[in-house]
Design a protein around this motif. Structure first.
Motif, PDB file in Angstrom:
ATOM      1  N   ASP A 164       0.808  -1.220   0.000  1.00  0.00           N
ATOM      2  CA  ASP A 164       0.000   0.000   0.000  1.00  0.00           C
ATOM      3  C   ASP A 164       0.839   1.267   0.000  1.00  0.00           C
ATOM      4  OD1 ASP A 164      -2.429  -1.344  -0.068  1.00  0.00           O
ATOM      5  OD2 ASP A 164      -2.549  -1.488   2.116  1.00  0.00           O
ATOM      6  N   ALA A 165       2.110   1.161  -0.378  1.00  0.00           N
ATOM      7  CA  ALA A 165       2.937   2.359  -0.470  1.00  0.00           C
ATOM      8  C   ALA A 165       2.379   3.290  -1.542  1.00  0.00           C
ATOM      9  CB  ALA A 165       4.380   1.986  -0.792  1.00  0.00           C
ATOM     10  N   LEU A 166       2.664   4.570  -1.391  1.00  0.00           N
ATOM     11  CA  LEU A 166       2.097   5.586  -2.266  1.00  0.00           C
ATOM     12  C   LEU A 166       2.959   5.745  -3.512  1.00  0.00           C
ATOM     13  CD1 LEU A 166      -0.090   7.823  -2.530  1.00  0.00           C
ATOM     14  CD2 LEU A 166       1.559   9.369  -1.465  1.00  0.00           C
ATOM     15  N   SER A 167       2.438   5.280  -4.659  1.00  0.00           N
ATOM     16  CA  SER A 167       3.150   5.454  -5.919  1.00  0.00           C
ATOM     17  C   SER A 167       2.957   6.882  -6.432  1.00  0.00           C
ATOM     18  CB  SER A 167       2.647   4.468  -6.976  1.00  0.00           C
ATOM     19  OG  SER A 167       3.255   4.733  -8.227  1.00  0.00           O
ATOM     20  N   LEU A 168       4.073   7.508  -6.806  1.00  0.00           N
ATOM     21  CA  LEU A 168       4.020   8.878  -7.309  1.00  0.00           C
ATOM     22  C   LEU A 168       4.027   8.933  -8.835  1.00  0.00           C
ATOM     23  CD1 LEU A 168       6.502  10.521  -4.789  1.00  0.00           C
ATOM     24  CD2 LEU A 168       4.032  10.242  -4.597  1.00  0.00           C
ATOM     25  N   ALA A 169       3.988   7.783  -9.462  1.00  0.00           N
ATOM     26  CA  ALA A 169       3.919   7.706 -10.922  1.00  0.00           C
ATOM     27  C   ALA A 169       2.500   7.324 -11.342  1.00  0.00           C
ATOM     28  CB  ALA A 169       4.921   6.679 -11.447  1.00  0.00           C
ATOM     29  N   ASN A 170       2.003   7.938 -12.390  1.00  0.00           N
ATOM     30  CA  ASN A 170       0.680   7.627 -12.952  1.00  0.00           C
ATOM     31  C   ASN A 170      -0.433   7.656 -11.902  1.00  0.00           C
ATOM     32  OD1 ASN A 170       1.656   7.119 -15.631  1.00  0.00           O
ATOM     33  ND2 ASN A 170       2.487   5.174 -14.848  1.00  0.00           N
ATOM     34  N   PRO A 171      -0.644   8.812 -11.249  1.00  0.00           N
ATOM     35  CA  PRO A 171      -1.733   8.906 -10.277  1.00  0.00           C
ATOM     36  C   PRO A 171      -3.094   8.819 -10.967  1.00  0.00           C
ATOM     37  CG  PRO A 171      -0.878  11.071 -10.756  1.00  0.00           C
ATOM     38  CD  PRO A 171       0.028  10.097 -11.455  1.00  0.00           C
ATOM     39  N   PRO A 172      -4.169   8.571 -10.234  1.00  0.00           N
ATOM     40  CA  PRO A 172      -5.497   8.550 -10.836  1.00  0.00           C
ATOM     41  C   PRO A 172      -5.794   9.858 -11.566  1.00  0.00           C
ATOM     42  CG  PRO A 172      -5.569   7.712  -8.584  1.00  0.00           C
ATOM     43  CD  PRO A 172      -4.192   8.255  -8.794  1.00  0.00           C
ATOM     44  N   GLY A 173      -6.236   9.747 -12.810  1.00  0.00           N
ATOM     45  CA  GLY A 173      -6.539  10.925 -13.606  1.00  0.00           C
ATOM     46  C   GLY A 173      -5.413  11.380 -14.512  1.00  0.00           C
ATOM     47  N   ALA A 174      -4.245  10.735 -14.416  1.00  0.00           N
ATOM     48  CA  ALA A 174      -3.125  11.110 -15.277  1.00  0.00           C
ATOM     49  C   ALA A 174      -3.393  10.707 -16.722  1.00  0.00           C
ATOM     50  CB  ALA A 174      -1.841  10.447 -14.777  1.00  0.00           C
ATOM     51  N   LYS A 175      -2.893  11.519 -17.656  1.00  0.00           N
ATOM     52  CA  LYS A 175      -3.043  11.240 -19.077  1.00  0.00           C
ATOM     53  C   LYS A 175      -1.697  11.451 -19.761  1.00  0.00           C
ATOM     54  CE  LYS A 175      -7.902  12.691 -19.255  1.00  0.00           C
ATOM     55  NZ  LYS A 175      -8.875  13.633 -19.885  1.00  0.00           N
ATOM     56  N   ASN A 176      -1.341  10.486 -20.607  1.00  0.00           N
ATOM     57  CA  ASN A 176      -0.068  10.561 -21.329  1.00  0.00           C
ATOM     58  C   ASN A 176       1.114  10.764 -20.376  1.00  0.00           C
ATOM     59  OD1 ASN A 176      -1.136  10.251 -23.968  1.00  0.00           O
ATOM     60  ND2 ASN A 176      -1.724  12.423 -23.990  1.00  0.00           N
ATOM     61  N   GLY A 177       1.026  10.127 -19.212  1.00  0.00           N
ATOM     62  CA  GLY A 177       2.118  10.188 -18.252  1.00  0.00           C
ATOM     63  C   GLY A 177       2.147  11.432 -17.395  1.00  0.00           C
ATOM     64  N   GLN A 178       1.214  12.366 -17.593  1.00  0.00           N
ATOM     65  CA  GLN A 178       1.205  13.604 -16.821  1.00  0.00           C
ATOM     66  C   GLN A 178      -0.091  13.742 -16.036  1.00  0.00           C
ATOM     67  OE1 GLN A 178       2.130  17.113 -19.099  1.00  0.00           O
ATOM     68  NE2 GLN A 178       3.701  16.101 -20.317  1.00  0.00           N
ATOM     69  N   PRO A 179      -0.003  14.176 -14.763  1.00  0.00           N
ATOM     70  CA  PRO A 179       1.231  14.415 -14.027  1.00  0.00           C
ATOM     71  C   PRO A 179       1.840  13.110 -13.527  1.00  0.00           C
ATOM     72  CG  PRO A 179      -0.615  14.784 -12.571  1.00  0.00           C
ATOM     73  CD  PRO A 179      -1.201  14.460 -13.933  1.00  0.00           C
ATOM     74  N   GLY A 180       3.034  13.197 -13.028  1.00  0.00           N
ATOM     75  CA  GLY A 180       3.725  12.062 -12.451  1.00  0.00           C
ATOM     76  C   GLY A 180       5.064  12.520 -11.903  1.00  0.00           C
ATOM     77  N   ALA A 181       5.598  11.775 -10.963  1.00  0.00           N
ATOM     78  CA  ALA A 181       6.868  12.134 -10.335  1.00  0.00           C
ATOM     79  C   ALA A 181       7.760  10.902 -10.220  1.00  0.00           C
ATOM     80  CB  ALA A 181       6.623  12.766  -8.965  1.00  0.00           C
ATOM     81  N   PRO A 182       8.170  10.342 -11.363  1.00  0.00           N
ATOM     82  CA  PRO A 182       9.037   9.160 -11.308  1.00  0.00           C
ATOM     83  C   PRO A 182      10.446   9.523 -10.840  1.00  0.00           C
ATOM     84  CG  PRO A 182       8.752   9.888 -13.569  1.00  0.00           C
ATOM     85  CD  PRO A 182       7.837  10.730 -12.746  1.00  0.00           C
ATOM     86  N   GLY A 183      11.081   8.552 -10.198  1.00  0.00           N
ATOM     87  CA  GLY A 183      12.429   8.774  -9.690  1.00  0.00           C
ATOM     88  C   GLY A 183      12.477   9.753  -8.533  1.00  0.00           C
ATOM     89  N   PRO A 184      11.587   9.626  -7.514  1.00  0.00           N
ATOM     90  CA  PRO A 184      11.598  10.583  -6.406  1.00  0.00           C
ATOM     91  C   PRO A 184      12.883  10.463  -5.590  1.00  0.00           C
ATOM     92  CG  PRO A 184      10.168   8.735  -5.881  1.00  0.00           C
ATOM     93  CD  PRO A 184      10.578   8.568  -7.318  1.00  0.00           C
ATOM     94  N   LEU A 185      13.402  11.594  -5.129  1.00  0.00           N
ATOM     95  CA  LEU A 185      14.689  11.588  -4.429  1.00  0.00           C
ATOM     96  C   LEU A 185      14.719  12.484  -3.198  1.00  0.00           C
ATOM     97  CD1 LEU A 185      17.689  10.791  -4.305  1.00  0.00           C
ATOM     98  CD2 LEU A 185      18.167  12.648  -5.893  1.00  0.00           C
TER      99      LEU A 185
END
Length: 486
Positions: A164-185
């Motif tokens: 149940d960790a929170l994925s920051l990539a492809n959130p609900p409602g994203a289209k064509n990969g946006q928004p998203g935050a892959p590679g969080p640091l």
């Protein structure tokens, strides 16, 4: 940190083969990255507690981990003790190899952990936030018990925080990969604010898979309530675009939270469509009252820097009353690379729509500057700035009262075949004394540096190394996969 640039290559020679479970060891640290410190104000603990994220960088094991260390239980020398005992000083650094991590002080997280921050508002126990760059790009959230040692996963109340960790990539409602935050640091939160939001940076740009130009890509920060960082609460509204108002999108490394603005540093990025891209900014300001407003610092106009890393912001005091904070003035410390430089920047009009930035100083640093920590000497005094540097395997200390570096404390064994690569940094500051903790990513330990008197930072010494040295397979350039402990 140079090691992060070769993740894909190392995965090809990963030690994790076959289908046998390989949980990470609790008896040692595996590529430690982010660190955080906590000691309750009314605590009976002398030295407090340290939290360390293991990145599992070369995928020897099935996951990364967060470990809670009781610094009293490890036998660390008392905080603030001076160096007047020659016999004790001769024994530095103390090699404290038995971490004494019990089952309740150890939780699993995804691999490739980045920074770590701690949230501790009144009336509740501490909460740790750790971004991880494993596939799925997760934000791991770990709660700490009142004893300082008991850990549990905030997002599932268990011991495996991957669930149940929170994925920051492809959130609900994203289209064509946006928004998203892959590679969080990078990650930051107002430590004692019960209504705080946690901010997370992303090292990758996103956009349509078939994008033909960079104009189709965007970069995002993530902004969500620290109290409810859960999957069912995440929406596209939690993503803040940095490439707006005519600004080029660019990946961010670290973030610091000011009174009105959030300050983000820019770094080289990666994209699925175009591979590696250079940094598009050194520092940008995001308006917390209207996150669609993003301002660029234009630092690269005056300074020929390639990219940026760590950042911190501190309040400044009123000129007519040095005992009172001036909400319209802030000071930002920023680590630049290419060349490696510590920039000190004063922000005038910190609550205005268009604040004024003035670079106060630019201090050359050893190669590989990564993270920084501000050590306050109190009202009316100049701060000390501690900086980790992978190039010379040291923590450098800058004294802004003197305007120069006053100490460089070696943290590793200076072994060319296995550099220590200091990265994460946190501090315990009490009165006129301080203790620094830095993760040595390359050799799998945490170095402890004591400064008994902040008026004499040149006396800083490495007093201990926590954990056993990570063994290394020189043929592959990865660690030796060891069996985990019970």
């Amino acid at each position: 940190m140079r090691a992060y640039l070769v993740i894909s290559a190392l995965l090809l020679v990963s030690c994790s083969v076959g289908n046998e479970p390989r949980p990470p060891p609790s008896s040692r640290l595996v590529y430690p990255s982010g660190v955080a410190f906590w000691r309750a104000g009314d605590s009976s603990s002398t030295n407090g507690f340290l939290y360390v994220a293991g990145a599992n960088f070369d995928k020897c094991f099935d996951s990364g981990a967060v470990s809670a260390l009781d610094l009293d239980g490890l036998g660390l020398r008392p905080f603030g003790k001076d160096f007047s005992d020659p016999e004790e000083v001769a024994g530095f650094p103390a090699l404290l190899t038995d971490l004494r991590v019990g089952a309740s002080s150890f939780v699993l997280i995804d691999s490739f952990a980045g920074e770590m921050t701690l949230w501790n508002p009144p009336g509740r126990g501490p909460r740790l936030f750790v971004p991880t760059r494993a596939e799925g790009s997760y934000l791991q959230v770990v709660d700490v018990g009142e004893d300082g040692l008991s850990l549990s996963c905030a997002q599932n109340a268990g011991r495996d925080c991957r669930i149940d960790a929170l994925s920051l990539a492809n959130p609900p409602g994203a289209k064509n990969g946006q928004p998203g935050a892959p590679g969080p640091l990078g990650v930051a939160v107002r430590r004692e604010d019960p209504a705080a939001n946690v901010w997370v940076t992303a090292t990758e740009l996103v956009g349509p898979a078939g994008a033909e130009t960079e104009d189709e890509l965007q970069s995002y920060l993530v902004d969500l309530p620290a109290a409810t960082p859960f999957r069912d609460a995440l929406t596209t509204d939690n993503f803040v675009a940095t490439g707006v108002g005519g600004l080029e999108p660019g990946a961010a490394h670290a973030v610091a939270i000011g009174g009105r603005y959030v300050y983000a540093t820019g770094r080289n990025s990666s994209t699925v469509q175009f591979g590696a891209l250079p940094a598009r900014f050194a520092m940008r300001l995001v308006d917390q009252t209207n996150t669609s407003r993003v301002l660029d610092s234009a630092l690269t106009v005056s300074y020929a820097i390639r990219e940026a890393r760590g950042i911190a912001v501190v309040p400044m005091y009123r000129a007519d009353d040095p005992s009172q904070v001036d909400p319209d003035r802030e000071r930002v410390y920023l680590l630049a690379r290419g060349p490696d430089t510590l920039l000190t920047i004063d922000i005038e009009g910190a609550r205005a729509d268009f604040p004024t930035l003035r670079v106060v100083s630019a201090q050359s640093l050893p190669e590989g500057a990564s993270e920084l920590e501000v050590l306050s000497r109190g009202v009316g005094r100049g701060n000390l700035i501690a900086v980790t540097g992978s190039g010379d395997e040291a923590v450098s200390i800058y004294d802004e009262e003197l305007g120069q570096l006053v100490a460089q404390v070696l943290v590793g064994d200076q072994d060319p075949a296995q550099p220590s690569q200091p990265f994460g940094l946190t501090a315990d500051v009490r009165g006129n004394s301080a203790r620094l903790f830095t993760s040595t990513f390359g050799d799998g330990r945490v170095a402890v540096i004591d400064i008994p008197n902040l008026d004499r930072p040149q006396d800083a010494r490495r007093v201990a190394l926590l954990g056993t040295r990570q063994l290394r397979d020189t043929r592959q350039g990865t660690s030796v996969c060891q069996e985990s402990s019970p």
